[in-house]
Design a protein around this motif. Structure first.
Motif, mmCIF file in Angstrom:
data_model
loop_
_atom_site.group_PDB
_atom_site.id
_atom_site.type_symbol
_atom_site.label_atom_id
_atom_site.label_comp_id
_atom_site.label_asym_id
_atom_site.label_seq_id
_atom_site.Cartn_x
_atom_site.Cartn_y
_atom_site.Cartn_z
ATOM 1 N N TYR A 83 0.836 -1.196 0.000
ATOM 2 C CA TYR A 83 0.000 0.000 0.000
ATOM 3 C C TYR A 83 0.873 1.249 0.000
ATOM 4 O O TYR A 83 1.946 1.278 0.591
ATOM 5 N N TYR B 27 0.214 5.176 1.233
ATOM 6 C CA TYR B 27 -0.659 6.127 1.905
ATOM 7 C C TYR B 27 0.011 7.504 1.878
ATOM 8 O O TYR B 27 1.234 7.619 1.850
ATOM 9 N N GLN C 266 -0.139 11.207 4.100
ATOM 10 C CA GLN C 266 -0.621 11.859 5.311
ATOM 11 C C GLN C 266 -0.342 13.347 5.176
ATOM 12 O O GLN C 266 0.814 13.767 5.176
ATOM 13 N N GLY D 203 -6.264 12.649 8.026
ATOM 14 C CA GLY D 203 -5.889 11.273 8.305
ATOM 15 C C GLY D 203 -5.099 10.678 7.166
ATOM 16 O O GLY D 203 -4.908 11.296 6.126
ATOM 17 N N LEU D 204 -4.619 9.472 7.361
ATOM 18 C CA LEU D 204 -3.905 8.775 6.295
ATOM 19 C C LEU D 204 -4.877 8.451 5.164
ATOM 20 O O LEU D 204 -5.959 7.912 5.389
ATOM 21 N N LEU E 208 -5.410 6.430 1.618
ATOM 22 C CA LEU E 208 -4.899 5.377 0.757
ATOM 23 C C LEU E 208 -4.826 5.878 -0.680
ATOM 24 O O LEU E 208 -5.815 6.375 -1.223
ATOM 25 N N TYR F 245 -2.997 0.391 -3.875
ATOM 26 C CA TYR F 245 -2.650 -0.875 -3.260
ATOM 27 C C TYR F 245 -2.418 -1.904 -4.352
ATOM 28 O O TYR F 245 -2.900 -1.768 -5.477
ATOM 29 N N PHE G 80 3.468 13.562 3.629
ATOM 30 C CA PHE G 80 4.241 12.461 4.208
ATOM 31 C C PHE G 80 3.722 11.178 3.583
ATOM 32 O O PHE G 80 2.549 10.830 3.744
ATOM 33 N N LEU H 210 3.737 7.128 3.016
ATOM 34 C CA LEU H 210 4.023 5.917 3.766
ATOM 35 C C LEU H 210 3.709 4.683 2.943
ATOM 36 O O LEU H 210 2.645 4.599 2.319
ATOM 37 N N PHE I 51 4.043 -0.431 8.690
ATOM 38 C CA PHE I 51 4.380 0.746 7.889
ATOM 39 C C PHE I 51 5.887 0.950 7.817
ATOM 40 O O PHE I 51 6.631 0.581 8.730
#
Lengths: 110, 112
Positions: free
Chosen positions: A34, A36, A38, A43-44, A46, A49, A88, A90, A101
Motif C-alpha cells: 500500500y 498512503y 498523510q 488522516g492517512l 490510501l 494498493y 508524508f 508511507l 508501515f
C-alpha cells in the motif's frame, strides 16, 4: 521477521519535476502493498494498493502513479509534481495481525 | 462509506493522570479495528487489533476496548514517553477488503 524499507526519508523537489519513491519488503512473499499519504490535519489517505506483481488499484484520482515491478518492490511516481503533492508518504504491507508501515518520506514540493 | 472519528483531537495530561481516547466508527461489517502510535516524522507503529465487541487488549500502560460503535484506548498513569499521536483505523469485512480507513488521530502530550 518482516521488514519494510522506504527511501528517501526526506525530499525537496521543484514543481514540475518527476518523482520516484521506492519501497521494498523483506521476510515475506507475495505481500499486499500500500501507498498512503498523510497531509497536515488529515488522516492517512490510501493512494494505491497492490496484491501482486503488475496489479495496481488506485483509490484516489491524482497526479501520481504506482508500479510493482517485483514481488516485494512497490514504487510511487509522478511525471510532474504539483505543490499539492507535498506530504508524508508511507508504504505499508498487511499481515494477518495488522499492517506494518515504513518509516515514511517527507516530500516538499517548492 | 466507512468513517472513523477520533476525539479529542489533542489531549494534554499530567504525568500519572489517566484518561481515555475515543474512536467512533461506521463500517459495513467490521473485520478489525486497529490502534497505532505515531511519533513525529515516523511511520505508525502497530499497537493492537480488536476483532469483536467486548474484546480487550493490554500492553504496558495501554488498554484497548471495543464495542459495536466505538473503541477506547485507555492510558493508565501515563509517562512523558507516551506522548505521540494515536491513530485508529478500521478494516471492513468482505472479500477484497484490503484497505484501512484511518481517523485523524489524537495527539497526546504528557507533561512531567
Amino acid at each position: 521477521s518482516q521488514t519494510i524499507h522506504q527511501w528517501p526519508a526526506t525530499l525537496v523537489q521543484p514543481v514540475g519535476s518527476p518523482l520516484s519513491l521506492e519501497c521494498t519488503v523483506e521476510g515475506t512473499s507475495n505481500p499486499n502493498l500500500y501507498w498512503y499519504r498523510q497531509a497536515a490535519g488529515r488522516g492517512l489517505q490510501l493512494l494505491f494498493y497492490s496484491v501482486g506483481i503488475g496489479q495496481i488499484s488506485s483509490e484516489v484520482p491524482q497526479n501520481l502513479s504506482a508500479s510493482r515491478p517485483q514481488d516485494r518492490q512497490f514504487i510511487l511516481s509522478s511525471k510532474k509534481l504539483l505543490l499539492s503533492d507535498s506530504g508524508f508518504y508511507l508504504c505499508a504491507h498487511s499481515t494477518p495481525y495488522g499492517y506494518t508501515f515504513g518509516s515514511g518520506t517527507r516530500l516538499t514540493v517548492v | 462509506e466507512d468513517q472513523v472519528t477520533q476525539s479529542p483531537e489533542a489531549l494534554r495530561l499530567q504525568e500519572g493522570e489517566s484518561s481515555s481516547l475515543n474512536c467512533s466508527y461506521t463500517v459495513s461489517g467490521l473485520r478489525g479495528l486497529f490502534w497505532y502510535r505515531q511519533d513525529p516524522g515516523k511511520g505508525p507503529e502497530f499497537l493492537f487489533t480488536l476483532y469483536s465487541a467486548g474484546e480487550e487488549k493490554e500492553k504496558e500502560r495501554l488498554k484497548a476496548t471495543l464495542t459495536k460503535k466505538e473503541s477506547f484506548l485507555h492510558i493508565t498513569a501515563p509517562k512523558p514517553e507516551d506522548s505521540a499521536t494515536y491513530l485508529c483505523a478500521v478494516q471492513p469485512a468482505g472479500a477484497g477488503s484490503y484497505q484501512l480507513t484511518f481517523g485523524k488521530g489524537t495527539k497526546l502530550s504528557v507533561i512531567p
